[in-house]
Design a protein around this motif. Structure first.
Motif, short mmCIF file in Angstrom:
data_model
loop_
_atom_site.label_atom_id
_atom_site.label_comp_id
_atom_site.label_asym_id
_atom_site.label_seq_id
_atom_site.Cartn_x
_atom_site.Cartn_y
_atom_site.Cartn_z
N ASN A 137 0.84 -1.19 0.00
CA ASN A 137 0.00 0.00 0.00
C ASN A 137 0.88 1.24 0.00
O ASN A 137 1.90 1.29 0.69
CB ASN A 137 -0.90 -0.02 1.25
N GLU A 138 0.49 2.26 -0.76
CA GLU A 138 1.32 3.47 -0.88
C GLU A 138 1.50 4.19 0.44
O GLU A 138 2.46 4.94 0.63
CB GLU A 138 0.70 4.42 -1.91
N LYS A 139 0.59 3.95 1.41
CA LYS A 139 0.70 4.60 2.71
C LYS A 139 1.55 3.80 3.69
O LYS A 139 1.75 4.21 4.82
CB LYS A 139 -0.70 4.80 3.33
N SER A 140 2.03 2.63 3.26
CA SER A 140 2.70 1.73 4.18
C SER A 140 4.06 1.31 3.64
O SER A 140 4.27 1.23 2.43
CB SER A 140 1.83 0.49 4.43
N SER A 141 4.97 1.01 4.55
CA SER A 141 6.26 0.44 4.16
C SER A 141 6.25 -1.07 4.30
O SER A 141 7.25 -1.74 4.06
CB SER A 141 7.38 1.02 5.04
N SER A 142 5.10 -1.62 4.70
CA SER A 142 4.97 -3.05 4.94
C SER A 142 4.37 -3.75 3.72
O SER A 142 3.62 -3.15 2.95
CB SER A 142 4.09 -3.29 6.17
N TYR A 143 4.70 -5.04 3.56
CA TYR A 143 4.26 -5.81 2.40
C TYR A 143 3.13 -6.77 2.76
O TYR A 143 3.04 -7.25 3.89
CB TYR A 143 5.43 -6.62 1.82
N GLU A 144 2.30 -7.05 1.75
CA GLU A 144 1.26 -8.06 1.90
C GLU A 144 1.23 -8.92 0.65
O GLU A 144 1.81 -8.57 -0.38
CB GLU A 144 -0.10 -7.43 2.15
#
Length: 644
Positions: free
Chosen positions: A516-523
């Motif tokens: 997500n562009e708001k997050s540095s985390s991956y899914e």
């Protein structure tokens, strides 16, 4: 002293980063966005619950299931919508599907019992402040362990003390660790790989110490680990145990060992009883006056308001009536502070009596540095979770004793550090002393958790092939739990293969990760769907939700999985969140899947070690083989596993 000044700076960097993280989130994210991270709940209604000791307790509820990662012992802010404008904070005592119960040391305002309320996880900087206070003390005092901590000399080799153990189930390596630890002249380290009974060993060590008339402080970084020591020690006879800390943070069923329970049983308690209720009544009366907030006082100091109030005069455009009301509030505050000071002096006298009579005091590292423990000293400090705590945290209990025993595993995850400038804090005292004095380390060599095939890789990769499985677990399988004839036809649960690998790299571009562009985390939605299918199969063959754990190294994947399967009751958490835990079946979604074969923090192999050693009977791997196999360790591991 360079040692102290360096750590003071690092701890302060981390303290500020922790506070800033929460405040930034509250400023930049909406309540719903913060709720998606599990750190906020809103539209709650508060209802008074039975008091716990002198704490006011409120149960906050909503008419739909909560989606929270807040847990017992966490500090929370209560607000009417904007947490940054609230000064009302409390400690979570319980979390259920629809409720979060919070205990308040000071009675909260009336609105905190109302509706449309919001709870936010908040940073408690007390552990950082106690580390800093202890470091300053360390720089000034003489202590027999100071030269060891500063690296001026290594720990002395121990003298072996033969013991007749109370717990007859202990193995040879556990007994050897106890015999060496009891004979230490300064410090000793117990290296406890996953499932090797580290806490069981520490409990016997503590009991043997008490038999030898030693007064013992037992601590850990977390309340959970401190409670685990308490639970083990409760099985031993005739021990005088006091568990210090907030009563909300003590495991249910063991409250009788808490300092507060001992306090209520103390002969002087009757003279004390009701005094906190008097303070509550005084605070209630105080609410009838105007609190002198900055926007109301117009630059007047407390002393100036008191002077004007006594003379009955207004000032700087503030009417006399308002000045007098603020004066009344300040006057009442003085009375409250005087009353609280008197109560706490009497309280401390009783606490000192209780602690002086204890064989063992149990708490967190942080709590051992509290004012309560200011004049308490011990023969031995037994410190658990040594590899998961920053060095200044380990130093707090260590400075309360003449000798110490520290247990941990430096092949598992180090302490989590937020500020990139403070990463030096990940180098633990446990790891440093282990490297300096390998003769003062005993590794526990028998594990009681995993099927032999689950153990095989971590044993060779991380523990020099020294670990062996106890006969009671070596061949354990799902058939012990669910003797289902058709289980052998299951794709994921086949008992013949305790470790199984689903390689999503065979399934095309839809198997790739996203962010997500708001997050540095991956899914990874594709892997999440696979996890969902595995859960369905587990339930089909009779496994219960409490048998199953799902691990994902990235918080975005944890949130995605929670949305997909959260209502099943299966526990879903990060690798860090599962450290120290175990389940019959563990499903790991490794998430990373990209053409560049980037692994991110999966390259820290301690994260791999923790993840794959949580399973007792079945380990199910869901991963993009091409990405993971770009790393030689992952490649050697995955090539040994049966692929579905």
């Amino acid at each position: 002293m360079e040692y102290v000044s360096r750590f003071l700076q690092l701890v302060e960097l981390e303290r500020k980063a922790e506070i800033k993280r929460h405040r930034d989130e509250m400023t930049l994210l909406t309540a719903r966005e913060r709720q998606s991270l599990g750190r906020c709940e809103f539209y709650l209604s508060g209802k008074k619950a039975p008091s716990v000791f002198h704490y006011t307790v409120i149960k906050y509820s909503k008419d739909r299931p909560l989606n929270t990662r807040m847990s017992v012992g966490d500090l929370v802010l209560v607000s009417r919508g904007n947490p940054l404008e609230s000064e009302v904070s409390g400690t979570i005592t319980s979390v259920s599907k629809f409720d979060i119960t919070v205990a308040f040391e000071n009675a909260p305002p009336r609105w905190a019992f109302g509706s449309s309320l919001r709870l936010d996880l908040y940073s408690n900087d007390m552990p950082y402040r106690r580390m800093q206070d202890n470091l300053k003390l360390f720089s000034k005092i003489k202590h027999p362990l100071k030269s060891v901590v500063l690296g001026e000399r290594p720990m002395f080799p121990p003298k072996i003390v033969e013991v007749e153990v109370f717990n007859k189930q202990l193995n040879h390596s556990q007994i050897e660790a106890i015999e060496s630890a009891l004979g230490t002249r300064d410090g000793f380290l117990i290296h406890g790989p996953p499932g090797t009974g580290k806490t069981t060993t520490l409990a016997e060590l503590i009991f043997q110490g008490v038999l030898r008339r030693k007064r013992i402080l037992a601590t850990a970084e977390s309340n959970i680990a401190a409670d685990n020591i308490l639970i083990k020690l409760a099985d031993y006879p005739d021990l005088k145990i006091v568990r210090i800390g907030h009563p909300a943070r003590i495991v249910p069923g063991y409250e009788a060992y808490s300092l507060h329970a001992h306090f209520q049983a103390h002969p002087k308690y009757q003279a004390f009883k009701g005094k906190w209720e008097e303070v509550t009544q005084m605070r209630s009366k105080q609410t009838t006056f105007q609190k002198p907030k900055d926007r109301l006082r117009r630059g007047l100091t407390d002393a100036e308001i008191m002077q004007k109030g006594r003379s009955g005069k207004g000032a700087r455009g503030i009417k006399c009536r308002k000045i007098c009301s603020m004066y009344g509030w300040l006057k009442q505050q003085q009375r409250i502070e005087e009353k609280v000071h008197t109560i706490k002096e009497l309280e401390q006298q009783i606490f000192n009596d209780i602690l002086a009579g204890a064989d063992i005091v149990i708490g967190t590292n942080c709590m051992s540095g509290s004012d309560l423990m200011q004049n308490q000293y011990f023969d031995i400090a037994v410190i658990d979770e040594g590899s998961q705590q920053v060095e200044p945290s380990s130093l707090i209990p260590l400075m309360k004793a003449r000798r110490f025993v520290m247990a941990g595993d430096d092949q598992q995850l180090p302490p989590t550090i937020i500020n990139p400038k403070a990463m030096e804090l990940q180098k633990t005292l446990f790891a440093r002393l282990k490297a300096q004095a390998p003769w003062n380390v005993k590794m526990l060599e028998v594990q009681y958790r995993m099927n032999d095939q689950i153990l095989a890789y971590p044993k060779s990769q991380f523990y020099e092939s020294r670990l062996v499985s106890d006969a009671s677990v070596a061949q354990r399988s799902l058939l012990d739990l669910i003797p289902h004839e058709s289980l052998t036809t299951s794709g994921y649960l086949t008992p013949a293969f305790p470790v199984i690998f689903t390689d999503t790299s065979l399934e095309g571009e839809e198997a790739l990760e996203s962010r997500n562009e708001k997050s540095s985390s991956y899914e990874n939605l594709h892997e999440a769907v696979h996890v969902q299918k595995v859960i369905e199969e587990c339930f089909k063959f009779g496994l219960l939700s409490e048998h199953i754990g799902v691990i994902a190294p990235y918080q975005a994947q944890v949130r995605l999985l929670t949305r997909l399967i959260g209502e099943t009751g299966v526990e879903i958490n990060s690798v860090d969140g599962f450290q120290g835990r175990e389940k019959e079946v563990i499903i790991i979604s490794f998430v990373r899947a990209n053409p560049e074969h980037n692994l991110g923090f999966l390259k820290d192999l301690r994260r791999l070690n923790v993840a794959i050693t949580r399973a007792k009977r079945k380990l199910i791997i869901i991963a993009h083989g091409e990405t993971l196999k770009a790393h030689p360790v992952y490649e050697s591991w995955l090539n040994q596993i049966t692929t579905t």
